[in-house]
Design an enzyme around this catalytic site. Structure first.
Site, PDB file in Angstrom:
ATOM      1  N   ARG A   1       0.722  -1.275  -0.273  1.00  0.00           N
ATOM      2  CA  ARG A   1       0.216   0.206   0.091  1.00  0.00           C
ATOM      3  C   ARG A   1       0.797   0.895   0.187  1.00  0.00           C
ATOM      4  O   ARG A   1       0.872   1.987  -0.857  1.00  0.00           O
ATOM      5  CB  ARG A   1      -0.892  -0.036   1.135  1.00  0.00           C
TER       6      ARG A   1
ATOM      7  N   LYS B   1      -3.290  -5.592  14.792  1.00  0.00           N
ATOM      8  CA  LYS B   1      -1.580  -5.793  15.304  1.00  0.00           C
ATOM      9  C   LYS B   1      -1.710  -6.118  16.625  1.00  0.00           C
ATOM     10  O   LYS B   1      -0.682  -6.998  17.615  1.00  0.00           O
ATOM     11  CB  LYS B   1      -0.364  -4.761  15.204  1.00  0.00           C
TER      12      LYS B   1
HETATM   13  N1  URA Z   1       0.170   2.201  10.489  1.00  0.00           N
HETATM   14  C1  URA Z   1      -0.270   1.037  10.696  1.00  0.00           C
HETATM   15  O1  URA Z   1      -0.183   0.254  10.940  1.00  0.00           O
HETATM   16  N2  URA Z   1      -1.298   0.816   9.173  1.00  0.00           N
HETATM   17  C2  URA Z   1      -1.652   1.409   8.335  1.00  0.00           C
HETATM   18  O2  URA Z   1      -2.024   1.080   7.549  1.00  0.00           O
HETATM   19  C3  URA Z   1      -1.219   2.925   8.887  1.00  0.00           C
HETATM   20  C4  URA Z   1      -0.689   3.355  10.178  1.00  0.00           C
END
Ligand code: URA
Ligand code: CA
Length: 441
Positions: free
Chosen positions: A168, A187
């Site tokens: 991305r 996460k």
């Molecule tokens: N922080 C992340 O961990 N993922 C994202 O997509 C954007 C910011």
């Protein structure tokens, strides 16, 4: 199932099924779907968006793409905090010992990451000897014994997110709420959180520059948390100027020590009390946030918080004596004041530019391999709303290299925007998003 059909479906604005989402995440993680097809899908999602159900499914699929950390042997409700990032954010170093002292287990998994300064791990390594790769058994035992421990990320957590986020990043598809929210929440959940307090930053130094998009991101993340049976709330907080005064690793550690001693900057202290009181409520250690705040204030004034920090550092092999003698931390070669060339009220401090100045000085990492200099950084002396006389100190710069110092000085001067008219301080806490409510203050 074919990736081609999934791309067409999303391109045309249709809803993807759970099976389709699982399919592309699993196959992409394995490497059987190429980057170019996933790029096309990311762009389709960027334009067509995903609904709540798709977003929760995407998060679950990313959690399931790798290992999850099992913290079930830790007693109590594991409440985690996540901040969407800003400049000079020292809250973890303060919050973790505060809520641990209140009895909430803090099992913190932290990364090093990229940024204006190092991550929590780097900052803790300011205490010589501090060990960040405890074996998981020791990590769990420490949390059960003293309610707090920090581990480096071990195992293969959310590999799908690692690949997707990198993709991305280079295909202009980061800025989609569902993709950001699922990336962050996957996460948190894979590292064992049972309840989550989110600090969604808003303003010039934040990922989300305006209030509406910050509230929308908060809503998206809270809905994912609730959708995955994790008690989740978000606080929306100001990042139109750096938080506290210090930006830099050791400088922020010192600021955290001051705050735990009850002498911290007002904004940083307020943020820690706000986030911490929500953590105590989710961790069932306070019946409401007012009680949580009272408990935390008591922990600060009775020195239980600073004692918890020392106990934590000691347990991980670090030199906890530095907490009582912060002057013993190394200082860099050049410590220089920056004075104002004009008179007026501070109207804005471009947080991004202060962050860049910190990076230029060497306090943060530009690439994963760059070394960081723990001793350098910036201490601001003036914040929004303060009056500055001509020649008065606005900041102090800590540097090890005179060329970098010159560069950073210019950036800091440019970051300050001063005007003649009186400027009023803005509230730090902008609102809160819970399961059923969204309140703007
Ligand atoms: N922080 C992340 O961990 N993922 C994202 O997509 C954007 C910011
Ligand atoms: Ca700070």
């Amino acid at each position: 199932m074919r990736m081609y059909d999934i791309i067409i479906k999303k391109r045309d604005g249709k809803e993807l099924t759970t099976e389709e989402i699982n399919f592309f995440i699993e196959e992409y993680t394995k490497g059987t779907i190429p980057d170019y097809q996933v790029s096309a899908l990311m762009m389709a999602i960027y334009f067509q968006k995903m609904n709540k159900r798709e977003t929760v499914d995407l998060t679950k699929a990313m959690v399931n793409s790798g290992d999850t950390i099992d913290l079930s042997k830790i007693e109590g409700i594991k409440v985690d905090k996540h901040s969407t990032g800003g400049v000079g954010d020292t809250t973890t170093l303060i919050l973790a010992p505060l809520v641990a002292a209140a009895g909430v287990p803090v099992a913190k998994m932290s990364g090093r990451g990229l940024g204006h300064t190092g991550g929590t791990i780097d900052k803790l390594e300011s205490f010589e000897g501090f060990c960040t790769n405890l074996p998981i058994e020791q990590f769990i035992e420490n949390v059960n014994n003293i309610k707090i421990s920090l581990g480096g990320q071990t195992g293969n957590l959310t590999p799908a997110d690692k690949k997707l986020y990198a993709l991305r990043d280079v295909t202009a598809t980061v800025d989609n709420l569902s993709l950001i929210a699922s990336s962050i929440m996957s996460k948190k959940i894979s590292s064992g959180a049972e309840a989550i307090v989110l600090d969604v930053k808003t303003g010039s130094g934040a990922f989300m520059k305006d209030l509406d998009s910050s509230f929308n991101l908060a809503r998206e993340m809270v809905d994912i948390g609730i959708g995955m049976n994790k008690d989740t709330i978000a606080v929306i907080t100001d990042m139109d100027q750096p938080l506290g005064f210090a930006v830099g690793n050791i400088l922020e550690v010192k600021e955290a020590i001051d705050t735990l001693n009850g002498n911290g900057p007002d904004d940083l202290t307020e943020l820690c009390l706000t986030l911490g009181s929500h953590m105590l409520v989710l961790g069932k250690k306070a019946k409401d946030t007012q009680e949580g705040r009272n408990i935390l204030q008591n922990i600060i004034s009775s020195k239980k918080g600073i004692d918890k920090l020392k106990e934590w550092i000691h347990m991980q092999g670090g030199d906890e004596k530095l907490v009582d003698n912060p002057d013993l931390f190394p200082t860099p070669k050049f410590v220089t004041a920056i004075s104002s060339s004009c008179e007026g009220y501070v109207n804005r401090i471009h947080a991004d530019s202060i962050g860049m100045a910190s990076l230029v000085l060497g306090a943060g990492r530009e690439t994963k391999e760059s070394p960081i200099d723990l001793s350098v950084g910036i201490v601001l002396h003036k914040k929004i709303g303060d009056f500055v006389k001509k020649g008065e100190k606005i900041a102090t710069i800590y540097a090890n290299d005179s060329y970098k110092q010159t560069q950073a000085t210019a950036m800091i001067i440019n970051a300050y925007d001063m005007i003649k008219e009186k400027v009023y301080k803005k509230p730090l806490i902008k609102g809160i998003v819970t399961k059923n409510d969204s309140i703007r203050y």
